[in-house]
Design a protein around this motif. Structure first.
Motif, short mmCIF file in Angstrom:
data_model
loop_
_atom_site.label_atom_id
_atom_site.label_comp_id
_atom_site.label_asym_id
_atom_site.label_seq_id
_atom_site.Cartn_x
_atom_site.Cartn_y
_atom_site.Cartn_z
N UNK A 1 -18.68 -12.68 -8.91
CA UNK A 1 -17.89 -12.19 -8.30
C UNK A 1 -17.04 -11.11 -8.35
N UNK A 2 -16.95 -10.08 -7.97
CA UNK A 2 -16.93 -8.94 -8.25
C UNK A 2 -15.08 -8.66 -8.33
N UNK A 3 -14.24 -8.31 -9.12
CA UNK A 3 -12.81 -8.38 -8.63
C UNK A 3 -12.53 -7.22 -7.91
N UNK A 4 -11.66 -7.38 -6.81
CA UNK A 4 -11.20 -5.74 -6.27
C UNK A 4 -12.59 -5.05 -6.15
N UNK B 1 -5.18 -9.23 -7.49
CA UNK B 1 -6.33 -8.89 -8.22
C UNK B 1 -7.13 -7.51 -8.78
N UNK B 2 -6.69 -7.43 -9.91
CA UNK B 2 -6.83 -6.17 -10.47
C UNK B 2 -7.84 -6.06 -10.85
N UNK C 1 0.01 -12.45 -10.39
CA UNK C 1 -1.73 -11.65 -10.39
C UNK C 1 -3.01 -13.25 -10.81
N UNK C 2 -3.97 -13.71 -10.41
CA UNK C 2 -4.91 -14.27 -10.43
C UNK C 2 -5.97 -14.40 -11.28
#
Length: 613
Positions: free
Chosen positions: A92-95, A306-307, A331-332
């Motif tokens: 799954x794409x982050x941000x 999420x960065x 931050x996760x």
């Protein structure tokens, strides 16, 4: 290799290298040169212990152009089209809002012998062209300048020299990066060579008014009459380069007190925060600069759970991590892939950031981060105790000692070790301590002495496994394949080029009987596979959607037709270089089964093709 040639009659040839008259002004000479070395890349179809389809094939002059087709002497990457994004293993794409409109999936960094001001880049594409989306020029200090970008193209079949009009830059370079988006490709793209043309004379016109507007506080009247105007222009241009808008937005916080927020003043903070949550990182940083109200809200740590920094790899430095540290206390998920190479981030920078911000991280993507070493992995294991996803593709500095630290994390569900130096012993221990493991990529992990032992560990300790990639891991045999049958939830497996599986015995029967939920089955180049080995998958795995049988010479049209008629969910079927399948039959099947993308590679000479863009 020094290059193709020098466009000037003052040069004489000595072998493959050139000399010139020392009294001649070489700054006016246009130098044409091919790739001297490959410095870095994100993926390759070939293996590090082979020369076929590897990144290093892009070095030197073209070896196949203008021939068109599938040639082992070219550079090929591992994916094409939409298929890998639709596979069970796709993360799954982050941000995702930070990815922008042009998305890059792969890159290659190439170097040339001589530094020049670039005037043109020629990319020799010999199979399925159209995936180049960005061209960059780099210097020796981690500075990158965009030469060209564009959407991926759908191009007619045929070789081409892709040479788009490039931007002028104000520094000389011998370092070029190409970025690729394979989403529009019908099949694998192949590159034969890259030619850089340029001179040692600056070719970028300088607009003083434009520069002064970009560099805050810099006045044109600071240039005095006794200054060398050429030096002043160069200094101004470089200063503008280093302090362009994006770097300011990412790495500086500038407040303008006293300004109003307009209609936003009437909204509750919770509503503004919800609106801000849809912004990309650059826009968030710009909001910080509007006024104190926006600065407080746009710096809220809940916006930085999420960065994704990967799309901004070219301007991410150690001070970027320092800027983000106070915002990332919750931050996760973090994607630092491609960031920080060539010295712009050090191992120490990363360790400090993870120590301060890693306590709640569950997803960490570090693909191609060359500074990641044993100490970094140790800090990750100490700080990120709830880690579910860890991607370390192409992280070469991690040794056995570093990987052993991952034994302390028992929550891993996804682990990507593509082209790392992982060895059997620490890998097996990691699997023993990761009972929730669902996805693991071991492609091109050639330091694993016995992949059978790893497969046995997967079958014993990782019954939740959904996908496993053994691509070009030559120590896997039918014994390991049979052990995977215990993973009843398995949906995806890649045995491509695992030559030890070429005579499978009854291992394929066991796999098909034990893993009936298979959706993706890649078996490229398993020469000893026959129809007998394929029948169990037809009979027991009705949900198969992607099948790769490239180079399996013994399979017959009968088993292929059974796949096409029986498997109603089948969408991708690669039967390239299957000797018993005739091209005419493939054409019939494409018409009969239009919902299936049937792949058929080929080779040809260049007598009927030649395009130049």
């Amino acid at each position: 290799m020094s290059g193709e040639g020098i466009v000037n009659s003052n040069y004489s040839w000595i072998g493959e290298f050139e000399t010139y008259d020392e009294n001649y002004d070489s700054d006016d000479v246009v130098v044409e040169q091919f790739v001297l070395d490959v410095l870095d890349f994100s993926s390759q179809y070939g293996s590090d212990i082979s020369i076929s389809y590897t990144a290093y094939n892009i070095s030197g002059k073209p070896s196949k152009f203008p021939d068109y087709g599938d040639f082992p002497q070219t550079f090929v990457m591992r994916t094409y089209g939409k298929w890998w994004n639709e596979a069970p293993s796709c993360p799954v794409s982050i941000m995702p809002q930070n990815n922008g409109t042009i998305k890059s999936q792969d890159y290659i960094d190439i170097s040339f012998e001589q530094e020049v001001y670039p005037e043109s880049i020629c990319i020799y594409e010999t199979y399925n062209p159209g995936s180049v989306v960005r061209i960059w020029a780099g210097d020796n200090e981690g500075l990158w300048k965009l030469l060209w970008e564009g959407e991926p193209q759908i191009v007619e079949h045929g070789p081409r020299i892709f040479s788009p009009k490039i931007n002028k830059i104000d520094f000389m370079t011998c370092l070029i990066r190409l970025e690729f988006d394979h989403s529009q490709l019908d099949y694998y793209t192949e590159l034969d060579a890259v030619k850089l043309s340029g001179s040692r004379t600056p070719n970028m016109p300088v607009d003083l008014n434009n520069i002064s507007s970009q560099v805050k506080g810099l006045k044109l009247n600071t240039i005095t009459n006794d200054m060398d105007m050429s030096s002043a222009l160069t200094s101004l241009s470089l200063l503008a380069q280093h302090y362009n808008a994006l770097l300011e937005d990412i790495n500086q916080e500038i407040e303008s007190p006293g300004q109003k927020s307009g209609p936003f003043d009437d909204l509750p903070d919770e509503t503004i925060l919800r609106i801000f949550s849809y912004l990309d990182l650059t826009s968030l940083c710009r909001c910080v600069r509007v006024n104190k109200h926006f600065s407080r809200l746009a710096s809220d740590a809940m916006l930085y759970t999420a960065v994704n920094l990967k799309p901004m790899w070219y301007c991410i430095k150690s001070k970027t991590l320092q800027y983000l540290t106070p915002r990332c206390k919750y931050l996760q998920k973090l994607n630092l892939s491609w960031c920080g190479n060539y010295g712009t981030i050090t191992s120490h920078n990363f360790i400090v950031f993870i120590k301060n911000c890693g306590k709640q991280i569950t997803h960490l993507q570090l693909d191609c981060c060359k500074y990641i070493d044993d100490e970094c992995i140790k800090q990750i294991s100490e700080s990120c105790r709830n880690l579910k996803e860890l991607s370390l593709r192409n992280c070469f500095k991690i040794t056995k000692d570093g990987f052993e630290h991952l034994i302390n994390i028992s929550t891993l569900q996804r682990l990507d070790l593509y082209r790392t130096a992982i060895e059997s012993e620490p890998l097996i221990e990691i699997l023993k301590h990761s009972p929730k493991m669902q996805h693991i990529n071991l492609g091109s992990c050639v330091h694993v002495a016995s992949m059978d032992e790893v497969a046995h560990a997967l079958g014993t300790y990782n019954r939740e496994l959904i996908s496993v990639d053994f691509w070009k891991t030559y120590s896997l045999t039918p014994v390991g394949v049979k052990a995977l049958a215990n993973c009843s939830k398995l949906e995806e497996v890649d045995f491509g080029w695992c030559l030890g599986v070429s005579i499978p015995g009854d291992s394929m029967v066991a796999l098909a009987n034990g893993c009936k939920g298979l959706r993706k089955l890649f078996m490229a180049a398993l020469r000893g596979i026959t129809d007998r080995d394929m029948h169990p998958f037809v009979n027991n795995c009705p949900h198969l959607q992607q099948i790769d049988l490239l180079g399996i010479r013994s399979i017959t049209p009968q088993i292929c037709l059974r796949f096409l008629t029986t498997l109603k969910e089948l969408r991708l079927f690669d039967i390239s270089f299957c000797d018993q399948i005739q091209d005419e039959l493939v054409q019939e099947w494409r018409q009969q089964f239009p919902h299936v993308s049937i792949k058929r590679s080929f080779q040809s000479d260049g007598s009927h093709f030649h395009q130049h863009y």
